[in-house]
Design a protein around this motif. Structure first.
Motif, PDB file in Angstrom:
ATOM      1  N   ALA A 138       0.848  -1.185   0.000  1.00 56.16           N
ATOM      2  CA  ALA A 138       0.000   0.000   0.000  1.00 56.16           C
ATOM      3  C   ALA A 138       0.889   1.243   0.000  1.00 56.16           C
ATOM      4  CB  ALA A 138      -0.921   0.006   1.214  1.00 56.16           C
ATOM      5  N   PHE A 139       0.401   2.289  -0.682  1.00 52.50           N
ATOM      6  CA  PHE A 139       1.142   3.549  -0.785  1.00 52.50           C
ATOM      7  C   PHE A 139       0.189   4.690  -0.442  1.00 52.50           C
ATOM      8  CE2 PHE A 139       2.901   0.501  -3.753  1.00 52.50           C
ATOM      9  CZ  PHE A 139       4.258   0.518  -3.440  1.00 52.50           C
ATOM     10  N   ALA A 140       0.512   5.397   0.643  1.00 51.90           N
ATOM     11  CA  ALA A 140      -0.252   6.583   1.036  1.00 51.90           C
ATOM     12  C   ALA A 140       0.518   7.804   0.536  1.00 51.90           C
ATOM     13  CB  ALA A 140      -0.406   6.630   2.552  1.00 51.90           C
ATOM     14  N   LEU A 141      -0.098   8.565  -0.369  1.00 51.09           N
ATOM     15  CA  LEU A 141       0.618   9.624  -1.080  1.00 51.09           C
ATOM     16  C   LEU A 141      -0.087  10.963  -0.913  1.00 51.09           C
ATOM     17  CD1 LEU A 141       0.346   7.002  -3.500  1.00 51.09           C
ATOM     18  CD2 LEU A 141       2.566   8.081  -3.804  1.00 51.09           C
ATOM     19  N   ALA A 142       0.707  11.970  -0.514  1.00 51.75           N
ATOM     20  CA  ALA A 142       0.264  13.374  -0.441  1.00 51.75           C
ATOM     21  C   ALA A 142      -0.988  13.551   0.409  1.00 51.75           C
ATOM     22  CB  ALA A 142       0.028  13.928  -1.848  1.00 51.75           C
ATOM     23  N   GLU A 143      -1.202  12.685   1.401  1.00 54.68           N
ATOM     24  CA  GLU A 143      -2.344  12.784   2.312  1.00 54.68           C
ATOM     25  C   GLU A 143      -3.676  12.863   1.562  1.00 54.68           C
ATOM     26  OE1 GLU A 143      -1.495  16.143   4.766  1.00 54.68           O
ATOM     27  OE2 GLU A 143      -0.028  15.063   5.985  1.00 54.68           O
ATOM     28  N   LYS A 144      -3.731  12.197   0.391  1.00 57.63           N
ATOM     29  CA  LYS A 144      -4.928  12.236  -0.432  1.00 57.63           C
ATOM     30  C   LYS A 144      -5.208  10.907  -1.132  1.00 57.63           C
ATOM     31  CE  LYS A 144      -8.316  14.055  -2.842  1.00 57.63           C
ATOM     32  NZ  LYS A 144      -9.597  14.442  -2.221  1.00 57.63           N
ATOM     33  N   LEU A 145      -4.157  10.290  -1.670  1.00 52.82           N
ATOM     34  CA  LEU A 145      -4.306   9.116  -2.526  1.00 52.82           C
ATOM     35  C   LEU A 145      -3.760   7.869  -1.825  1.00 52.82           C
ATOM     36  CD1 LEU A 145      -5.007   7.919  -5.341  1.00 52.82           C
ATOM     37  CD2 LEU A 145      -2.649   8.492  -6.031  1.00 52.82           C
ATOM     38  N   LEU A 146      -4.544   6.794  -1.825  1.00 51.79           N
ATOM     39  CA  LEU A 146      -4.122   5.508  -1.267  1.00 51.79           C
ATOM     40  C   LEU A 146      -4.204   4.459  -2.364  1.00 51.79           C
ATOM     41  CD1 LEU A 146      -3.269   3.780   1.190  1.00 51.79           C
ATOM     42  CD2 LEU A 146      -5.701   3.352   1.606  1.00 51.79           C
ATOM     43  N   ILE A 147      -3.090   3.835  -2.693  1.00 49.89           N
ATOM     44  CA  ILE A 147      -3.022   2.773  -3.698  1.00 49.89           C
ATOM     45  C   ILE A 147      -2.723   1.465  -2.973  1.00 49.89           C
ATOM     46  CG2 ILE A 147      -1.882   1.936  -5.785  1.00 49.89           C
ATOM     47  CD1 ILE A 147      -1.077   4.808  -6.405  1.00 49.89           C
ATOM     48  N   ILE A 148      -3.588   0.469  -3.144  1.00 44.12           N
ATOM     49  CA  ILE A 148      -3.387  -0.858  -2.559  1.00 44.12           C
ATOM     50  C   ILE A 148      -3.296  -1.844  -3.711  1.00 44.12           C
ATOM     51  CG2 ILE A 148      -4.200  -2.567  -0.909  1.00 44.12           C
ATOM     52  CD1 ILE A 148      -5.964  -0.468   0.340  1.00 44.12           C
ATOM     53  N   SER A 149      -2.173  -2.567  -3.784  1.00 42.81           N
ATOM     54  CA  SER A 149      -1.944  -3.447  -4.932  1.00 42.81           C
ATOM     55  C   SER A 149      -1.569  -4.848  -4.488  1.00 42.81           C
ATOM     56  CB  SER A 149      -0.827  -2.879  -5.815  1.00 42.81           C
ATOM     57  OG  SER A 149      -0.494  -3.782  -6.860  1.00 42.81           O
ATOM     58  N   ASP A 150      -2.160  -5.839  -5.178  1.00 38.87           N
ATOM     59  CA  ASP A 150      -1.717  -7.227  -5.014  1.00 38.87           C
ATOM     60  C   ASP A 150      -0.279  -7.352  -5.514  1.00 38.87           C
ATOM     61  OD1 ASP A 150      -4.145  -8.079  -4.042  1.00 38.87           O
ATOM     62  OD2 ASP A 150      -4.900  -8.680  -6.011  1.00 38.87           O
ATOM     63  N   VAL A 151       0.499  -8.204  -4.843  1.00 38.71           N
ATOM     64  CA  VAL A 151       1.833  -8.569  -5.325  1.00 38.71           C
ATOM     65  C   VAL A 151       2.000 -10.066  -5.118  1.00 38.71           C
ATOM     66  CG1 VAL A 151       2.916  -6.319  -4.919  1.00 38.71           C
ATOM     67  CG2 VAL A 151       2.873  -8.025  -3.082  1.00 38.71           C
ATOM     68  N   PRO A 152       2.846 -10.725  -5.902  1.00 33.01           N
ATOM     69  CA  PRO A 152       3.104 -12.154  -5.679  1.00 33.01           C
ATOM     70  C   PRO A 152       3.705 -12.410  -4.299  1.00 33.01           C
ATOM     71  CG  PRO A 152       3.896 -11.452  -7.834  1.00 33.01           C
ATOM     72  CD  PRO A 152       3.543 -10.202  -7.092  1.00 33.01           C
ATOM     73  N   ILE A 153       3.565 -13.641  -3.827  1.00 33.37           N
ATOM     74  CA  ILE A 153       4.111 -13.992  -2.515  1.00 33.37           C
ATOM     75  C   ILE A 153       5.613 -13.754  -2.472  1.00 33.37           C
ATOM     76  CG2 ILE A 153       4.438 -15.862  -0.851  1.00 33.37           C
ATOM     77  CD1 ILE A 153       1.586 -14.858  -1.018  1.00 33.37           C
ATOM     78  N   LEU A 154       6.326 -14.241  -3.471  1.00 30.13           N
ATOM     79  CA  LEU A 154       7.774 -14.024  -3.566  1.00 30.13           C
ATOM     80  C   LEU A 154       8.010 -12.862  -4.532  1.00 30.13           C
ATOM     81  CD1 LEU A 154       8.993 -17.739  -3.750  1.00 30.13           C
ATOM     82  CD2 LEU A 154       8.849 -16.258  -1.728  1.00 30.13           C
ATOM     83  N   PHE A 155       7.970 -11.647  -3.967  1.00 32.10           N
ATOM     84  CA  PHE A 155       8.080 -10.444  -4.792  1.00 32.10           C
ATOM     85  C   PHE A 155       9.354  -9.699  -4.425  1.00 32.10           C
ATOM     86  CE2 PHE A 155       7.002  -5.964  -5.717  1.00 32.10           C
ATOM     87  CZ  PHE A 155       6.778  -6.090  -7.076  1.00 32.10           C
ATOM     88  N   THR A 156      10.142  -9.347  -5.457  1.00 33.12           N
ATOM     89  CA  THR A 156      11.444  -8.710  -5.223  1.00 33.12           C
ATOM     90  C   THR A 156      11.588  -7.389  -5.966  1.00 33.12           C
ATOM     91  OG1 THR A 156      12.422  -9.965  -7.063  1.00 33.12           O
ATOM     92  CG2 THR A 156      12.563 -10.948  -4.852  1.00 33.12           C
ATOM     93  N   GLN A 157      10.490  -6.858  -6.496  1.00 36.06           N
ATOM     94  CA  GLN A 157      10.583  -5.629  -7.288  1.00 36.06           C
ATOM     95  C   GLN A 157       9.816  -4.490  -6.622  1.00 36.06           C
ATOM     96  OE1 GLN A 157       9.066  -7.210 -11.041  1.00 36.06           O
ATOM     97  NE2 GLN A 157      11.147  -7.266 -11.868  1.00 36.06           N
ATOM     98  N   GLN A 158       9.983  -4.351  -5.319  1.00 33.80           N
ATOM     99  CA  GLN A 158       9.276  -3.306  -4.592  1.00 33.80           C
ATOM    100  C   GLN A 158       9.688  -1.923  -5.087  1.00 33.80           C
ATOM    101  OE1 GLN A 158       9.829  -3.408  -0.361  1.00 33.80           O
ATOM    102  NE2 GLN A 158       8.593  -1.570   0.006  1.00 33.80           N
ATOM    103  N   GLY A 159      10.965  -1.730  -5.367  1.00 32.05           N
ATOM    104  CA  GLY A 159      11.420  -0.424  -5.832  1.00 32.05           C
ATOM    105  C   GLY A 159      10.761   0.004  -7.128  1.00 32.05           C
ATOM    106  N   GLU A 160      10.539  -0.935  -8.048  1.00 29.41           N
ATOM    107  CA  GLU A 160       9.915  -0.603  -9.329  1.00 29.41           C
ATOM    108  C   GLU A 160       8.460  -0.184  -9.167  1.00 29.41           C
ATOM    109  OE1 GLU A 160      11.939  -2.980  -8.755  1.00 29.41           O
ATOM    110  OE2 GLU A 160      13.531  -2.858 -10.266  1.00 29.41           O
ATOM    111  N   ILE A 161       7.705  -0.891  -8.317  1.00 28.75           N
ATOM    112  CA  ILE A 161       6.298  -0.504  -8.171  1.00 28.75           C
ATOM    113  C   ILE A 161       6.173   0.774  -7.331  1.00 28.75           C
ATOM    114  CG2 ILE A 161       5.539  -2.882  -8.449  1.00 28.75           C
ATOM    115  CD1 ILE A 161       4.939  -2.942  -5.460  1.00 28.75           C
ATOM    116  N   GLU A 162       7.121   1.049  -6.441  1.00 28.80           N
ATOM    117  CA  GLU A 162       7.116   2.332  -5.739  1.00 28.80           C
ATOM    118  C   GLU A 162       7.278   3.474  -6.737  1.00 28.80           C
ATOM    119  OE1 GLU A 162      10.108   2.350  -2.758  1.00 28.80           O
ATOM    120  OE2 GLU A 162       8.954   1.158  -1.322  1.00 28.80           O
TER     121      GLU A 162
END
Length: 280
Positions: A138-162
């Protein structure tokens, strides 16, 4: 020669005694007989100030000295003090008052614990959702937008989706999202008990409480982006009066899919435009 007896003072008599203990029996010149009195303290290791040898010869000091045998004082029995019953009861009452007054001491903890075996009827399990496993970022951005996204169990690309989430927020809000925070939520996580893993109502409660915590600093209405099939199904399975169902919501594919398949980004952007700006 004179056979008169010479009287020694207390200091000289004590010195003569000490010399005799070391084997020196004659230390005065001449054959004049010398006599003196040697005084011993009952407890010589307890010093109560300076005391001269001459002062020990006074009757007051001599009266305080016990009878000595071979340099040791007689054993004095220490009397046993017995409290009257009334004073003993007052002491016990005072101790109870101290225990009750101290906040860090709980008198009940000092009592024996009685354990009883009771039968517990298990409540029937009610499946409120078909989703039994969840792994989201989940990403809480600018005190306005909340993005909640499914990711695979073994996920190693957190930096890319950020990075992708920040670009989406900038496009939607029309300004850079300098103030943002990322979160991770997993179910069942560390739970190992199979009776608890199937409590999907707990999963829905966890989702609601997590969203409330993530958005507690938001100063305006929440814009919610639900990215992925699992998180979208959980939102649908929430009770009708859940606060999450009152937020303006855009449903798109997961951020991991958008990163892996860039062709899907155009459709996701159109969905978010329609969800947040069509009514304006």
């Amino acid at each position: 020669m004179s056979n008169s007896v010479r009287e020694l003072n207390a200091r000289q008599a004590f010195q003569t005694h000490c010399l005799a203990q070391m084997g020196v029996v004659t230390w005065l010149s001449g054959s004049q007989t010398a006599m003196g009195s040697v005084y011993f303290d009952a407890q010589p290791w307890q010093a109560h100030g300076e005391m001269s040898f001459d002062s020990m010869s006074t009757p007051a000091v001599q009266a305080k000295m016990p009878d000595m045998r071979a340099g040791f004082a007689e054993r004095v029995e220490t009397p046993i003090v017995k409290l009257p019953p009334q004073e003993k009861q007052e002491s016990v009452s005072h101790l109870r008052q101290q225990l009750n007054a101290a906040p860090e001491i709980i008198v009940e903890d000092l009592q024996p614990i009685e354990e009883r075996a009771v039968d517990i009827d298990p409540q029937p399990e009610t499946a409120v959702t078909q989703i039994t496993q969840l792994n989201v970022y989940a990403f809480a951005l600018a005190e306005k937008l909340l993005i909640i996204s499914d990711v695979p169990i073994l996920f190693t690309q957190q930096g890319e989706i950020e990075h992708l989430a920040l670009k989406m927020a900038q496009a939607l809000l029309k300004h850079p999202a300098d103030n943002w925070q990322s979160y991770h939520l997993s179910w069942p996580g560390e739970l190992k008990n199979p009776h608890f893993i199937m409590r999907t109502d707990w999963l829905l409660g966890l989702l609601e409480s997590s969203v409330k915590r993530w958005t507690q600093s938001f100063v305006s209405d929440v814009w919610l982006v639900v990215a992925g099939a699992n998180i979208a199904q959980l939102i649908d399975d929430l009770p009708a009066d859940s606060p999450l169902k009152s937020y303006p919501t855009a449903r798109i594919v997961s951020l991991s899919e958008l990163h892996r398949i860039p062709e899907l980004r155009k459709e996701a952007w159109q969905t978010m435009q329609t969800s947040f700006f069509s009514s304006r």
